[in-house]
Design a protein around this motif. Structure first.
Motif, mmCIF file in Angstrom:
data_model
loop_
_atom_site.group_PDB
_atom_site.id
_atom_site.type_symbol
_atom_site.label_atom_id
_atom_site.label_comp_id
_atom_site.label_asym_id
_atom_site.label_seq_id
_atom_site.Cartn_x
_atom_site.Cartn_y
_atom_site.Cartn_z
ATOM 1 N N ALA A 147 12.808 -4.483 5.733
ATOM 2 C CA ALA A 147 13.956 -3.637 6.293
ATOM 3 C C ALA A 147 14.584 -4.122 7.325
ATOM 4 O O ALA A 147 14.657 -4.032 8.244
ATOM 5 N N ASP A 148 16.460 -4.385 7.173
ATOM 6 C CA ASP A 148 17.311 -4.622 7.621
ATOM 7 C C ASP A 148 19.041 -4.055 7.522
ATOM 8 O O ASP A 148 18.491 -3.077 6.794
ATOM 9 N N ARG A 149 19.394 -4.311 8.106
ATOM 10 C CA ARG A 149 20.882 -3.540 7.641
ATOM 11 C C ARG A 149 21.671 -4.036 6.370
ATOM 12 O O ARG A 149 21.541 -2.986 5.818
ATOM 13 N N LEU A 150 20.685 -5.045 5.845
ATOM 14 C CA LEU A 150 21.638 -5.644 4.795
ATOM 15 C C LEU A 150 20.492 -5.726 3.922
ATOM 16 O O LEU A 150 20.909 -6.216 2.870
ATOM 17 N N HIS A 151 19.200 -6.133 4.408
ATOM 18 C CA HIS A 151 18.437 -6.001 3.295
ATOM 19 C C HIS A 151 16.698 -5.219 2.970
ATOM 20 O O HIS A 151 17.104 -4.917 4.202
ATOM 21 N N ALA A 152 16.642 -4.642 1.748
ATOM 22 C CA ALA A 152 15.061 -4.400 1.887
ATOM 23 C C ALA A 152 14.344 -4.794 0.809
ATOM 24 O O ALA A 152 14.683 -5.260 0.006
ATOM 25 N N ALA A 153 13.195 -5.355 1.509
ATOM 26 C CA ALA A 153 11.812 -5.921 0.665
ATOM 27 C C ALA A 153 11.009 -4.654 0.346
ATOM 28 O O ALA A 153 10.592 -4.143 0.760
ATOM 29 N N VAL A 154 10.453 -4.855 -1.106
ATOM 30 C CA VAL A 154 9.621 -3.380 -1.222
ATOM 31 C C VAL A 154 8.354 -4.051 -2.711
ATOM 32 O O VAL A 154 8.650 -4.958 -2.968
ATOM 33 N N ASN A 155 7.655 -3.230 -2.186
ATOM 34 C CA ASN A 155 6.843 -3.828 -3.598
ATOM 35 C C ASN A 155 6.382 -2.599 -4.028
ATOM 36 O O ASN A 155 6.707 -1.395 -3.865
ATOM 37 N N PHE A 156 6.055 -2.679 -5.840
ATOM 38 C CA PHE A 156 5.592 -1.430 -6.301
ATOM 39 C C PHE A 156 5.240 -1.651 -7.691
ATOM 40 O O PHE A 156 5.021 -2.853 -8.145
ATOM 41 N N LYS A 177 13.111 -9.941 -6.275
ATOM 42 C CA LYS A 177 13.042 -11.770 -5.145
ATOM 43 C C LYS A 177 14.816 -11.132 -5.070
ATOM 44 O O LYS A 177 13.466 -11.778 -2.883
ATOM 45 N N LEU A 178 15.599 -10.878 -4.603
ATOM 46 C CA LEU A 178 16.151 -10.807 -4.125
ATOM 47 C C LEU A 178 16.033 -9.579 -3.321
ATOM 48 O O LEU A 178 17.626 -8.696 -2.570
ATOM 49 N N GLY A 179 14.808 -8.341 -3.375
ATOM 50 C CA GLY A 179 15.362 -7.266 -2.660
ATOM 51 C C GLY A 179 15.595 -6.385 -3.305
ATOM 52 O O GLY A 179 15.671 -5.901 -3.920
ATOM 53 N N LEU A 180 16.354 -5.025 -2.852
ATOM 54 C CA LEU A 180 16.514 -3.842 -3.516
ATOM 55 C C LEU A 180 18.493 -3.828 -3.512
ATOM 56 O O LEU A 180 19.103 -4.853 -2.565
ATOM 57 N N LEU A 181 18.534 -3.622 -4.123
ATOM 58 C CA LEU A 181 20.499 -3.105 -4.333
ATOM 59 C C LEU A 181 20.600 -2.111 -3.541
ATOM 60 O O LEU A 181 19.721 -0.814 -3.496
ATOM 61 N N TYR A 182 21.261 -2.112 -2.474
ATOM 62 C CA TYR A 182 21.946 -0.563 -1.780
ATOM 63 C C TYR A 182 20.556 -0.400 -1.167
ATOM 64 O O TYR A 182 20.185 0.300 -0.962
ATOM 65 N N PRO A 183 20.015 -1.214 0.199
ATOM 66 C CA PRO A 183 19.458 -0.954 1.410
ATOM 67 C C PRO A 183 19.979 -0.351 2.228
ATOM 68 O O PRO A 183 18.360 -0.287 3.378
ATOM 69 N N THR A 184 20.013 0.432 2.228
ATOM 70 C CA THR A 184 20.574 0.413 4.076
ATOM 71 C C THR A 184 19.474 2.007 4.181
ATOM 72 O O THR A 184 19.797 2.485 3.518
ATOM 73 N N GLN A 229 8.022 2.643 4.834
ATOM 74 C CA GLN A 229 8.347 3.580 4.225
ATOM 75 C C GLN A 229 7.619 4.187 2.813
ATOM 76 O O GLN A 229 8.119 3.137 2.395
ATOM 77 N N ARG A 230 7.543 5.114 2.064
ATOM 78 C CA ARG A 230 7.205 4.873 0.466
ATOM 79 C C ARG A 230 8.941 5.890 0.404
ATOM 80 O O ARG A 230 8.987 7.024 0.473
ATOM 81 N N ILE A 231 9.422 4.792 -0.962
ATOM 82 C CA ILE A 231 10.384 5.518 -1.900
ATOM 83 C C ILE A 231 10.296 5.179 -3.330
ATOM 84 O O ILE A 231 9.475 4.403 -3.192
ATOM 85 N N LEU A 232 11.182 6.282 -4.055
ATOM 86 C CA LEU A 232 11.224 5.805 -5.340
ATOM 87 C C LEU A 232 12.272 5.225 -5.790
ATOM 88 O O LEU A 232 13.341 5.279 -4.617
ATOM 89 N N VAL A 233 11.850 3.979 -6.227
ATOM 90 C CA VAL A 233 13.303 3.185 -6.793
ATOM 91 C C VAL A 233 12.842 3.131 -8.813
ATOM 92 O O VAL A 233 12.287 3.085 -8.997
ATOM 93 N N ASP A 234 14.192 3.034 -9.115
ATOM 94 C CA ASP A 234 14.905 2.558 -10.406
ATOM 95 C C ASP A 234 14.591 1.658 -10.137
ATOM 96 O O ASP A 234 14.990 0.482 -9.793
#
Length: 144
Positions: free
Chosen positions: A52-61, A72-79, A85-90
């Motif tokens: 994760a950085d200011r403009l991009h976050a990569a996740v596995n689920f 492929k392009l990471g998460l939308l709205y990654p700030t 971190q463990r988060i919930l993603v839609d």
């Protein structure tokens, strides 16, 4: 600088401002389009933030079919995310490899950055328009 040259420069600058405005509108429209695709086939999963950085976050689920996904392009709205971190993603259940966002975030988060791009673009255009107008005025005054 002749009035014709000055006018052409001013028209080009206004066209540039219109293009910047269209870019901002496309940013917002694209965010709402992505959200509507997610909302149409929404599924939720627990994800691990792998970078994760200011403009991009990569996740596995893992999806219910047991497949490990990494959009492929990471998460939308990654700030405000951090590695580990463990988060919930839609995510879009019909396209989990492309569209995912943290739960609770949506396209409204794209409005301020897009408006900032538009405002900065027009501020620059207006500044250059004033400089061109003043330069044209001075060159015509010195020629007279």
């Amino acid at each position: 600088m002749t009035r014709t040259v000055q006018r052409r420069i001013q028209i080009a600058l206004v066209a540039l401002g219109v293009i910047v405005t269209l870019i901002g509108a496309v940013i917002i429209a694209g965010a709402y389009r992505n959200d509507s695709k997610i909302n149409a086939n929404k599924a939720t999963a627990v994800a691990d933030v792998i970078s994760a950085d200011r403009l991009h976050a990569a996740v596995n689920f893992v999806t219910p079919d047991g497949v490990l996904r990494n959009p492929k392009l990471g998460l939308l709205y990654p700030t405000n995310l951090s590695t580990g971190q463990r988060i919930l993603v839609d995510y879009d259940a019909s396209d989990p490899d492309n569209l995912a966002r943290p739960v609770g975030r949506n396209a409204r988060l794209s409005i301020v950055p897009a408006l900032s791009v538009i405002a900065a673009g027009w501020a620059a255009v207006i500044l250059v328009l004033v400089v061109v107008a003043e330069s044209g005025r001075r060159s015509r005054r010195s020629a007279a």
